[in-house]
Design an enzyme around this catalytic site. Structure first.
Site, PDB file in Angstrom:
ATOM      1  N   GLN A 139       0.830  -1.084  -0.056  1.00  0.00           N
ATOM      2  CA  GLN A 139       0.028   0.008   0.152  1.00  0.00           C
ATOM      3  C   GLN A 139       0.897   1.452  -0.085  1.00  0.00           C
ATOM      4  OE1 GLN A 139      -2.393  -0.747   3.379  1.00  0.00           O
ATOM      5  NE2 GLN A 139      -0.898   0.815   4.759  1.00  0.00           N
ATOM      6  N   LYS A 155       5.627   3.446  -0.323  1.00  0.00           N
ATOM      7  CA  LYS A 155       5.296   2.077  -0.758  1.00  0.00           C
ATOM      8  C   LYS A 155       5.910   1.262   0.419  1.00  0.00           C
ATOM      9  CE  LYS A 155       4.508  -1.208  -4.332  1.00  0.00           C
ATOM     10  NZ  LYS A 155       4.634  -1.608  -5.583  1.00  0.00           N
ATOM     11  N   ASP A 290       2.694  -4.125 -16.105  1.00  0.00           N
ATOM     12  CA  ASP A 290       1.795  -4.232 -15.055  1.00  0.00           C
ATOM     13  C   ASP A 290       0.955  -2.771 -15.212  1.00  0.00           C
ATOM     14  OD1 ASP A 290       0.119  -5.543 -13.261  1.00  0.00           O
ATOM     15  OD2 ASP A 290       0.974  -4.665 -11.739  1.00  0.00           O
TER      16      ASP A 290
END
Length: 510
Positions: A139, A155, A290
């Protein structure tokens, strides 16, 4: 087979899908045949009670994938970019999996920062927000550096994520081994190799030092790309479980309302996403693997901002050329050349008929051209491609898994911005430019020069290497007579190096 205990996990997976109400939705989304739907639900129903309930405030499929763990969540993230495959409603539901998962507490995050950076979080950051995004593995918090006042994104890995992911991947290995043992037709797809590749990629994603390095390299490669930004990594505030970078301000790529309100051209953004991906893959051989909406923002000036570099793809120069020729062949509708490239690269066994393969590829490619992109059934197209590759004995190319998967994701992102975008029309200028630069006289000269440089570095060792190779091939009686061949080989190599250098100098002059 990674242990029979995985049988229980697979049963519980099916039970969870049934208990959460996701089984019917999944079978419907993939247009499963009626007999398969009946069999699947009949087999799973007795075990329904052992399924995980999950968060009952979430839609059924999101609820099931979220309950099952990070690997399943990753799968849902990919499907969220494909409304043409799973339908618009389900795709919108699955977007929750990108960065809106239940977060862990700010206290746990600060504790992880302190342990990783060997300094209390409150001493490093004057401000440290509640989570602004929570995904399957980590997160993100918005923070401000105490010494400079700079806004940053921090992060932090989820507690215990490594162990949780290991359990999921072990189950996938079990499925792959089971399929290879009992379904011979699946072996050409190399399911175990596919899982092993996926395992390696995600294991790397669980070490944020590797992600920091990837972000740094990606930023260097794309520094001159117009309309594209990569946040800068702050290495002194990063480690294995914590990564700190510049804060990226902008509208989320998946929020079409916000993009429209900011005056951004969504058709132009969708085209640029596709072209940037192709440029990074073909030009650099290093690409963001991604690129879903949760990892992209649009800056106020219209630049696309990419972040979350845990999964990056790498393909060598030869494979890039093969991939570009295949793409360009489809764009030019030259199916014979596309077929020949498959055979030249060894993707199709040499004992198959190249002309028949070309005709099969024509049946795949022709429906694309001259049609509105909204009328193309990508699910039907992929299904036909699978049938073609199975008929011609093509094996899964593990080095292309990320490239193919990301191509699907990026096309889905582009179509979520503008459903009329046609990937072939957008790709043509990028692939065409790469073909001109990588296949031609200039590319040949570069290849020859590289070869000459490699040979020159090994020059002092060449006589010995050649002699040893020859000795290994002849009898002891013939050894003396082979002594002269290393000298001849050395002379040939030296002459080739000189000639290549001269040729390169001449080409450079012109």
């Amino acid at each position: 087979m990674r242990g029979p205990h995985n049988i229980w996990r697979l049963i519980r997976t099916g039970a969870t899908l049934e208990r959460t109400g996701a089984m019917g939705a999944v079978l419907e989304a993939f247009n499963a045949p009626k007999p398969l739907r009946v069999i699947a639900r009949t087999v799973v129903w007795p075990f329904r009670w052992i399924g995980i309930k999950g968060d009952q405030t979430l839609p059924p499929v999101v609820r099931a994938l979220n309950a099952l763990g990070p690997a399943y969540i990753k799968f849902g993230q990919v499907l969220s970019t494909r409304p043409d495959v799973v339908g618009g409603d389900l795709a919108n539901q699955l977007r929750v999996l990108q960065d809106k998962l239940p977060p862990f507490s700010i206290e746990e995050a600060k504790r992880a920062v302190g342990l990783e950076l060997a300094q209390p979080a409150d001493e490093i950051f004057s401000e440290f927000s509640e989570p602004v995004a929570a995904a399957s593995i980590a997160q993100v918090h918005k923070a401000r550096l105490a010494d400079t006042g700079q806004l940053v994104a921090v992060k932090v890995l989820r507690p215990g994520i490594e162990r949780a992911f290991r359990k999921d991947v072990d189950a996938f290995y079990f499925i792959a081994s089971f399929a290879e043992l009992f379904l011979p037709s699946s072996r050409r797809l190399k399911p175990t190799d596919v899982v092993e590749h996926f395992d390696g990629v995600v294991t790397g994603e669980l070490d944020l030092r590797l992600e920091s390095a990837s972000a740094s390299e990606f930023a260097a490669n794309t520094a001159n790309d117009a309309g594209f930004q990569v946040p800068t990594i702050l290495w002194q505030h990063s480690g294995r479980r914590v990564m700190t970078m510049d804060w990226a301000e902008g509208a989320r790529m998946g929020d079409n309302g916000a993009l429209d309100a900011a005056g951004h051209n969504r058709h132009a953004l969708g085209s640029r996403v596709l072209q940037l991906f192709l440029s990074h893959a073909l030009r650099d051989g290093f690409f963001h693997a991604d690129m879903h909406q949760g990892n992209l923002k649009v800056a106020p000036n219209g630049d696309i901002i990419a972040y979350d570099f845990g999964i990056m793809g790498h393909i060598d120069e030869y494979t890039r050329r093969v991939y570009a020729e295949i793409l360009f062949g489809f764009i030019q509708r030259d199916y014979q050349r596309v077929a020949e490239v498959h055979f030249e690269a060894g993707y199709v066994p040499a004992d198959r008929n190249v002309d028949e393969f070309a005709r099969a590829l024509r049946a795949v490619g022709e429906p694309i051209f001259g049609m509105d992109a909204t009328k193309i059934s990508m699910g039907r197209l992929l299904n036909y491609l699978f049938e073609v590759t199975e008929r011609f004995g093509m094996e899964t190319r593990t080095e292309l898994i990320l490239l193919q998967r990301t191509m699907v994701v990026v096309e889905g992102v582009a179509r979520s911005l503008d459903e009329t975008i046609n990937i072939w029309d957008v790709a043509k200028p990028v692939v065409g430019d790469y073909i001109k630069q990588s296949i031609g006289p200039k590319a040949l000269a570069n290849d020859l020069l590289k070869t000459a440089k490699v040979l020159s570095r090994f020059g002092p060792r060449l006589p010995g290497l050649v002699e040893n190779a020859l000795i290994a091939q002849v009898s002891p009686v013939e050894v003396k007579r082979t002594r002269i061949w290393p000298l001849i080989a050395l002379g040939v190599v030296t002459g080739a190096v000189v000639a290549l250098a001269g040729a390169w100098a001449g080409l450079a002059f012109f």
